[in-house]
Design a protein around this motif. Structure first.
Motif, PDB file in Angstrom:
ATOM      1  N   GLY A 121     -10.081  -3.924  -3.938  1.00 30.97           N
ATOM      2  CA  GLY A 121      -8.959  -2.994  -4.070  1.00 30.97           C
ATOM      3  C   GLY A 121      -7.633  -3.696  -3.824  1.00 30.97           C
ATOM      4  N   HIS A 144      -4.907   0.249  -2.609  1.00 33.21           N
ATOM      5  CA  HIS A 144      -6.115   0.826  -3.190  1.00 33.21           C
ATOM      6  C   HIS A 144      -7.304   0.585  -2.279  1.00 33.21           C
ATOM      7  N   GLU A 146     -10.460   1.349  -3.529  1.00 30.93           N
ATOM      8  CA  GLU A 146     -11.594   1.106  -4.422  1.00 30.93           C
ATOM      9  C   GLU A 146     -11.259  -0.033  -5.369  1.00 30.93           C
ATOM     10  N   SER A 147     -12.290  -0.558  -6.047  1.00 32.39           N
ATOM     11  CA  SER A 147     -12.090  -1.712  -6.928  1.00 32.39           C
ATOM     12  C   SER A 147     -11.002  -1.442  -7.958  1.00 32.39           C
ATOM     13  N   ILE A 148     -10.159  -2.438  -8.158  1.00 37.24           N
ATOM     14  CA  ILE A 148      -9.131  -2.346  -9.203  1.00 37.24           C
ATOM     15  C   ILE A 148      -9.823  -2.396 -10.565  1.00 37.24           C
ATOM     16  N   ASP A 169      -7.564   2.210 -10.140  1.00 37.82           N
ATOM     17  CA  ASP A 169      -8.821   1.832  -9.489  1.00 37.82           C
ATOM     18  C   ASP A 169      -9.992   2.707  -9.923  1.00 37.82           C
TER      19      ASP A 169
END
Lengths: 315, 380
Positions: A121, A144, A146-148, A169
């Motif tokens: 993130g 963020h 969560e994963s980008i 994300d």
């Protein structure tokens, strides 16, 4: 409105990754670079505008250095892929986590920054000097959780826009930034737990494509939703904008590429979208779609397991 | 990419393998008690506790070679034997079937429903054997624990990881060609009609809003397909209607299992170039195989009283022909296990080798450090 042109063959098939096609137009040399990712390899084709010359190049990621337990996440090359000028690795966590460390989402941001998203993130901000190759990591943005998935810089060319970067994300959350020595978070637009796989920023409007097949247009700085389109029957993999004409391109796993037109007047806060055209790439899950020029006169498409770049030109 | 992909890959491929073996056992009129023993032995090995522990750890996907070796071992976990050509064909069918299921899942999360369809069928195969049944139930719980909390984006990452694994595979499968779900060029048919995935709206509507949030206009557009609203969602519990048919058994005695080797996509050669790169995670693969073999009971092979051979072909001549004519780029190159320099892996393997020698069967030249572990197994 568009018709199919001659496809460009690539050395490997395209992998099913978001936004898996990049196009760079080099007008002075009358050629266009196309890049497509296949697993851990980048396939580059440089096509001359007269359609006579195609040069291929393949860039492979350096072998991971297991001994020092770092994860290579980024390599930077000259625009023709000839020389690697920089690379960056992150520390691999002590115990393997359920998600490997990987980079996803990249944008060049005013004035001289390149931002790269990471699976954690985090967003790495690199300062790229106009002269020399002394690239440095300027900042790490940790907004963020969560994963980008993707990010984009303002593409209208106007420097009056307050926001010049939007990042997305896996939870569908969008962050809106102003670049500088210290990046400033201007706004956070929450997602509804539905991944935003592709995002663009034009005239202060963030255009986001989601896993549900919806496209949403938000006023970036305020978060006001201006338009919502039930655009595709499957996960959207790519959205792109032709900044001079306001054309919008969307592509998804449902085999369809759609062309839309946006009319955005920031002064009056008005945003309108109309649908213009569909192209079906039979039996193909599309993973990348980009306009080849600023007017949207031509666009190119890649699909999972396809070893060609399909092109379309306005009739 | 995702480190949570291997359990789903293994369980779904294993499920497909069981469907095919079950069909072949019936087609070749293998006595019911022997057939049942084979199915039970394989399922017991698949769901061996230590093996699953290893499988469920966060890790990268194995190479194609390593995974093929695991399934070779699994197929030979009982008194049944398969020739090279039949094993190749079995693996082709398993992988193309799962590739099809992954591609056609309306939502990435539906891969879990596909996995449950396979699990439900496996449970049915062993419903009369309580000991194995409890192993299967435990696996359901592990799947639910690991996968139900994942977000849609994480499932898509798993799906993308699987699609990279299956990249460039275009083997034509008779059943798929007949049902018109696969084209003659080996690519799957992706329909632009039918129900949209759960959570998606039928495309065709643009809504525009004023600054105060009021919808001030809506426009319709032609979506170029023939879509209908989503079906109800399948169940993610141990029991329940999965709704999707993907992952259910498509074979029966009357539908033979054939593949076509000729006319595969000319791009199929390309994927072998990528996978030829040395895999720096060979140690992990070794651990998994060690665990798998640790769970295997020692079987006396080829004994005329109990052992038998299964073929995936109609005649022995066909099988031999298939072996000779198989294109080079489609060979799986079953992995040649060498004991590594790593102390721990060495000790583990030595222990397993030791267990096998103690059972009274001779193992060929175990004293040689670089010995082929598979050769050791074959020598039993």
């Amino acid at each position: 409105m568009y018709h199919k042109e001659k496809s460009i063959q690539i050395k490997n098939s395209a992998s099913a990754l978001y936004n898996n096609l990049s196009v760079l137009r080099i007008a002075p040399r009358r050629l266009t670079h196309f890049t497509v990712v296949h697993a851990n390899m980048v396939n580059m084709v440089s096509a001359s505008w007269d359609g006579l010359n195609y040069t291929h190049r393949q860039l492979q990621s350096k072998e991971p250095n297991v001994a020092t337990s770092t994860s290579l996440i980024m390599q930077m090359y000259e625009s023709d892929g000839s020389i690697m000028v920089y690379w960056h690795a992150l520390d691999t966590p002590e115990t393997p986590t359920a998600q490997a460390v990987f980079a996803r989402g990249i944008a060049a941001v005013y004035e001289n920054y390149i931002c790269v998203g990471v699976s954690s993130g985090a967003i790495l901000v690199f300062d790229v000097p106009s002269k020399g190759s002394n690239i440095t990591l300027s900042e790490v943005l940790e907004e963020h959780k969560e994963s980008i998935t993707d990010m984009a810089s303002e593409c209208s060319g106007s420097q009056e826009c307050i926001a010049n970067l939007v990042t997305a994300d896996d939870g569908g959350n969008l962050c809106v930034w102003k670049s500088g020595e210290e990046f400033q978070l201007l706004n956070k637009i929450p997602g509804f737990d539905m991944s935003c796989s592709s995002v663009k920023l034009w005239k202060g409007t963030a255009v986001a494509g989601y896993g549900t097949g919806q496209i949403r247009l938000y006023e970036a700085v305020t978060g006001i939703l201006h338009a919502e389109i039930n655009a595709h029957a499957r996960w959207i993999y790519s959205v792109d904008i032709a900044p001079f004409s306001g054309l919008l391109l969307s592509a998804a796993e449902d085999s369809l590429v759609r062309v839309w037109h946006m009319t955005i007047t920031p002064e009056t806060n008005s945003v309108e979208v109309v649908h213009l055209h569909n192209e079906c790439v039979t039996d193909t899950q599309i993973c990348g779609a980009r306009f080849c020029d600023g007017d949207g006169y031509a666009f190119a498409v890649t699909g999972y397991d396809l070893s060609e770049i399909i092109r379309y030109i306005q009739s | 990419m995702s480190s949570r992909t291997l359990p789903l890959l293994f369980i779904n491929l294993g499920g497909e393998m069981l469907y095919i073996l079950d069909q072949r056992l019936r087609a070749q009129n293998i006595p019911a008690d022997k057939a049942k023993k084979v199915m039970n032995d394989i399922i017991t090995t698949m769901f061996n506790k230590k093996f699953l522990e290893e499988l469920f750890k966060p890790q990268e996907l194995y190479s194609k070679k390593a995974l093929r070796t695991v399934f070779d071992r699994l197929a030979h976990a009982s008194i049944m034997r398969l020739n090279q050509a039949s094993m190749d064909k079995l693996y082709d069918l398993m992988t193309m079937a799962f590739k099809y299921q992954v591609l056609l899942c309306p939502r990435p999360k539906d891969i879990l429903l596909v996995s449950f369809n396979h699990m439900d069928a496996i449970k049915d195969f062993v419903k009369d054997t309580p000991s194995i049944l409890s192993q299967v139930d435990e696996t359901y719980r592990q799947l639910i624990e690991m996968y139900t909390p994942l977000s849609s984006g994480e499932f898509q990452l798993i799906r993308q990881t699987l699609l990279i694994f299956f990249q460039d595979m275009h083997i034509r499968v008779s059943i798929f060609l007949k049902d018109k779900v696969q084209n003659s060029n080996g690519r799957f048919v992706l329909p632009t009609s039918g129900p949209v995935p759960h959570g998606t709206q039928v495309p065709g509507l643009i809504r525009m809003f004023s600054c105060t949030g009021e919808e001030f206009t809506r426009l319709k557009f032609n979506n170029g397909g023939n879509y209908t609203t989503a079906l109800r969602e399948g169940s993610f519990d141990i029991f329940g209607d999965r709704v999707t048919k993907l992952g259910t058994n498509m074979y029966s005695v009357s539908r033979p299992v054939e593949t076509h080797m000729s006319g595969t996509s000319k791009n199929s050669a390309q994927h072998t170039k990528v996978s030829a790169a040395p895999n720096p995670l060979a140690k992990e693969e070794l651990n998994l195989l060690a665990r798998l073999m640790g769970g295997l009971e020692v079987q006396k092979p080829g004994n005329a009283d109990t052992g038998f051979r299964i073929s995936l072909f109609a005649t022995d001549e066909e099988e031999e022909e298939a072996l000779i004519s198989r294109p080079d780029e489609l060979s799986y190159g079953v992995i040649n296990i060498q004991a590594t320099k790593d102390q721990q892996a060495n000790a583990e393997l030595a222990k397993i080798m030791g267990e096998f020698t103690e059972s009274g069967d001779q193992s060929p030249s175990v004293s040689n450090k670089g010995d082929d572990l598979l050769a050791m197994m074959d020598g039993l």
